[in-house]
Design a protein around this motif. Structure first.
Motif, PDB file in Angstrom:
ATOM      1  N   ILE A 111       0.838  -1.207   0.000  1.00  0.00           N
ATOM      2  CA  ILE A 111       0.000   0.000   0.000  1.00  0.00           C
ATOM      3  C   ILE A 111       0.870   1.253   0.000  1.00  0.00           C
ATOM      4  N   ARG A 115       1.045   4.375  -2.848  1.00  0.00           N
ATOM      5  CA  ARG A 115       0.844   5.790  -2.512  1.00  0.00           C
ATOM      6  C   ARG A 115       2.045   6.652  -2.901  1.00  0.00           C
ATOM      7  N   THR A 157      -4.526  -0.657  -4.308  1.00  0.00           N
ATOM      8  CA  THR A 157      -5.068  -0.465  -2.963  1.00  0.00           C
ATOM      9  C   THR A 157      -4.254   0.601  -2.239  1.00  0.00           C
ATOM     10  N   ASP A 158      -4.888   1.702  -1.868  1.00  0.00           N
ATOM     11  CA  ASP A 158      -4.162   2.807  -1.247  1.00  0.00           C
ATOM     12  C   ASP A 158      -4.670   3.169   0.138  1.00  0.00           C
ATOM     13  N   HIS A 159      -5.496   2.316   0.742  1.00  0.00           N
ATOM     14  CA  HIS A 159      -5.977   2.555   2.097  1.00  0.00           C
ATOM     15  C   HIS A 159      -5.327   1.537   3.037  1.00  0.00           C
ATOM     16  N   SER A 161      -6.156   0.601   5.782  1.00  0.00           N
ATOM     17  CA  SER A 161      -7.126  -0.242   6.479  1.00  0.00           C
ATOM     18  C   SER A 161      -7.231  -1.629   5.849  1.00  0.00           C
TER      19      SER A 161
END
Length: 393
Positions: A111, A115, A157-159, A161
């Protein structure tokens, strides 16, 4: 008739071609799979475990995803994790810490690369490499972790969570299913390292294994205690193969000197010193073994805290008391060891390996089919037999 020079087609094959062909065949065989050493039952155990574990993980995570309205509830690397957890539960790469921490940290790395690195190709390469480095640092090396890092990049996917759900949750549930299933089917999981106490007569120590592993300097898909156990079992299997036809009756000392329960201590000690032996079987009148007396049994009755006058103390111990009542032992039966290990003359010699190497035994009486004393095997007899069987020709 004279013969002219041979043509190229008729000339013999060059000698150097044979080693080259052999090297080529060896290289080609390296690409083929190794022999499978597990039986059909173990394969089915792994197949069923992976299916059950993934089913439980998927159902629970799908239920959680519906409750919080999340679309992704199971990630592909869990398939690879299931192979490790259920098919090779003894592997260091399959342990709970490696599965949970390895997958979760790798997802975080993936991740972060999404980002901070715009180019997907660079992001994928850095994510996998950094994930491996981080797993090494955290002692959580887990091959599916590399896939988890790559998956985060490929799906953009950049969260952060996502590292908690689905990755961490998937991994935790799969591990819990693995603990339950492997335990139920007789596999130790988590596969905790077994710390064995050092043996004075061991052929190698844990420090020796550590030194060899340090020189090898590669990740092994086997724990150190399993490696040590396999080496020991291989040695024992080698002994069985080489000593399989050798029986106790073949190496025993026949017609051993023995004493009876009522033999005076002085007579027993005199036999030991004259015959230069350290143990005497104790038999009844039918030659059945009822105990064994050793030099240690004599010295155990002496006050060895003060070394002065030991010879005098021993003379006082074995000297017969001329009075009716005595406050010290007088006969062998009073000092002998009653619990004595015996072996039949037909017993394979290899069965004595644990007794001599780990059980602390030095003398083993040999009995016949009617349990009568017929011989004695000492450590010297055993070592001599081993040398003749497995020593240099």
């Amino acid at each position: 008739m004279g013969s002219g020079p041979r043509s190229a087609a008729e000339s013999p094959r060059r000698p150097e071609a044979v080693p080259q062909l052999s090297a080529l065949l060896t290289h080609a065989r390296a690409w083929l799979p190794g022999r499978n050493t597990v039986d059909a039952r173990e394969r089915m155990r792994a197949v069923a475990g992976a299916a059950i574990g993934l089913l439980i993980t998927a159902l629970l995570c799908r239920w959680m995803a519906e409750a919080v309205d999340v679309s992704i509830w199971l990630i592909a690397p869990m398939g690879a994790s299931a192979v490790l957890v259920f098919a090779v539960p003894a592997s260091p790469l399959a342990q709970p810490w490696s599965v949970i921490v390895g997958n979760t940290l790798s997802t975080v790395v993936g991740i972060a690369c999404v980002r901070w690195i715009p180019d997907p190709a660079w992001a994928a390469a850095v994510a996998v490499g950094a994930a491996i480095g981080l797993m090494f640092a955290s002692r959580s090396l887990h091959p599916p972790g590399g896939a988890a890092a790559l998956l985060a990049v490929l799906t953009h996917t950049d969260h952060f969570s996502a590292a908690l759900f689905p990755t961490f949750t998937n991994s935790l549930l799969l591990v819990l299913a693995g603990v339950a299933y492997n335990t139920f089917t007789g596999r130790r999981y988590p596969h905790v390292q077994v710390v064995r106490p050092p043996s004075a007569d061991a052929r190698f120590s844990q420090a020796d294994i550590d030194a060899v592993l340090a020189r090898y300097n590669q990740v092994l898909d086997i724990s150190r205690d399993d490696l040590e156990s396999l080496i020991q079992q291989t040695e024992l299997e080698s002994y069985k193969r080489r000593l399989g036809t050798l029986h106790c009756g073949d190496i025993m000392s026949r017609d051993p000197v023995s004493v009876e329960f009522g033999t005076p201590l002085q007579e027993a000690w005199t036999l030991m010193t004259q015959r230069r032996i350290k143990a005497l079987p104790v038999t009844d009148r039918t030659r059945r073994v009822v105990g064994i007396v050793t030099q240690a049994d004599f010295f155990r009755l002496l006050d060895l805290e003060h070394h002065e006058g030991i010879a005098g103390k021993l003379r006082d111990l074995i000297r017969a008391t001329r009075t009716v009542v005595s406050n010290k032992p007088e006969v062998v039966g009073q000092i002998m060891t009653r619990q004595v290990r015996v072996a039949s003359a037909e017993r394979p010699v290899v069965d004595l390996v644990p007794l001599f190497s780990e059980g602390g035994h030095h003398h083993i009486p040999i009995i016949d089919g009617e349990r009568r004393l017929v011989g004695m095997i000492t450590q010297s007899d055993f070592v001599r037999a081993l040398y003749r069987a497995v020593g240099p020709a």
